[in-house]
Write an enzyme that holds these catalytic residues in place. Sequence first.
Site, PDB file in Angstrom:
ATOM      1  N   CYS A 112       0.806  -1.228   0.000  1.00 33.94           N
ATOM      2  CA  CYS A 112       0.000   0.000   0.000  1.00 33.94           C
ATOM      3  C   CYS A 112       0.836   1.274   0.000  1.00 33.94           C
ATOM      4  O   CYS A 112       0.302   2.361  -0.241  1.00 33.94           O
ATOM      5  CB  CYS A 112      -0.935  -0.007   1.198  1.00 33.94           C
ATOM      6  SG  CYS A 112      -1.901  -1.533   1.351  1.00 33.94           S
ATOM      7  N   HIS A 250      -3.167   6.776   2.295  1.00 31.45           N
ATOM      8  CA  HIS A 250      -3.650   5.482   1.811  1.00 31.45           C
ATOM      9  C   HIS A 250      -5.023   5.220   2.402  1.00 31.45           C
ATOM     10  O   HIS A 250      -5.257   5.385   3.603  1.00 31.45           O
ATOM     11  CB  HIS A 250      -2.664   4.387   2.202  1.00 31.45           C
ATOM     12  CG  HIS A 250      -3.217   3.008   2.053  1.00 31.45           C
ATOM     13  ND1 HIS A 250      -3.822   2.571   0.889  1.00 31.45           N
ATOM     14  CD2 HIS A 250      -3.282   1.964   2.932  1.00 31.45           C
ATOM     15  CE1 HIS A 250      -4.231   1.327   1.049  1.00 31.45           C
ATOM     16  NE2 HIS A 250      -3.920   0.938   2.272  1.00 31.45           N
ATOM     17  N   ASN A 280     -10.188  -0.617   0.237  1.00 33.06           N
ATOM     18  CA  ASN A 280      -8.723  -0.562   0.252  1.00 33.06           C
ATOM     19  C   ASN A 280      -8.192  -1.144  -1.059  1.00 33.06           C
ATOM     20  O   ASN A 280      -8.262  -2.346  -1.280  1.00 33.06           O
ATOM     21  CB  ASN A 280      -8.207  -1.362   1.450  1.00 33.06           C
ATOM     22  CG  ASN A 280      -6.696  -1.356   1.560  1.00 33.06           C
ATOM     23  OD1 ASN A 280      -5.979  -1.008   0.625  1.00 33.06           O
ATOM     24  ND2 ASN A 280      -6.187  -1.759   2.717  1.00 33.06           N
TER      25      ASN A 280
END
Length: 323
Positions: A112, A250, A280
């Site tokens: 990520c 993020h 996500n």
Amino acid sequence: MRTIKIIQTASQLPEKIVSNDDLAGMMDTSDEWIRSRTGIFKRHIAVDETTASLAASVLQKLLKGSGISADQIDFVLVATMSPDSMAPSTAAQASALAGLSNAFAMDINVACSGFVYGLTLAHGLVNTLGSHYGVVIGAETLSKLVDWQERSTAVLFGDGAAGVLVEAVDGPERLLAADLKTFGKEAKSLTAGHLWSSTTWNQPEKGSRYFQMDGHAVYSFATRQVAASIKRTFEKISADIGDTDYFLLHQANQRIIDKVADLLKQPADRFLSNLSKYGNTSAASIPLLLDEMVTGNIVKSGQLLTLSGFGAGLSVGSIVYKY
């Protein structure tokens, strides 16, 4: 020293949308349970799309939107933790699909944090190799790493790709500072995609190809280390954290974003979010958010942006960028 100027943003999402109610029909969960704990309402899931095809679509949109031709691109960096194959790289496949012939292409796997690492590498490439135009993309099909019977992780992730086309320019610095750090001792807190040889006697656990996460450990890491990374980044420049127009973190969990805002003592409305629509998306989340905000005229030229990613590794990375 030359700097990188973002001259185009783009994104591509799979057609299929999976709502929280859809997931509630597959496992013991509910829309209310997911929303209250994550801030996620829905996510896009790849069916016919691949990581490479999503990345290629982004690359093609970047070229079309900027007016830059395929043979002018010097490098393509694709941040991904969910490639279609170990070789060739996603970047190589996407470059071929988009008709590039002169660029070198490589993948970056920092999960990520990958897009932030990619932008930092791009800044170095324009100075060490003399590159003029380059592309940095985050692309993921995380759905293939999800155990769709495991509620704690299945509700979190989505698929998608987004990226930027950068130009090397002289003049005032745009990427003002960066901070990259990896905490390998905490690696077991978040794992996925284990590979092993058929000749290995000690096989991994059955579920180890799928996401396995210690949610409490990751939450603690993310809130502490993102705030610390952003502070370290600003210590390198003559600007204050409060000078940031917008923070693009993020998009993992709304609780994490809200906690970082609290730790940095910054207004919550400066922390942009589209987590509710996409979940996500790992390395794709920050460029997906950036593209949406640029397209929506929220992020404008001249604004100071703070980007920060965190994830498997465990890793963290932040940059301060003058858009």
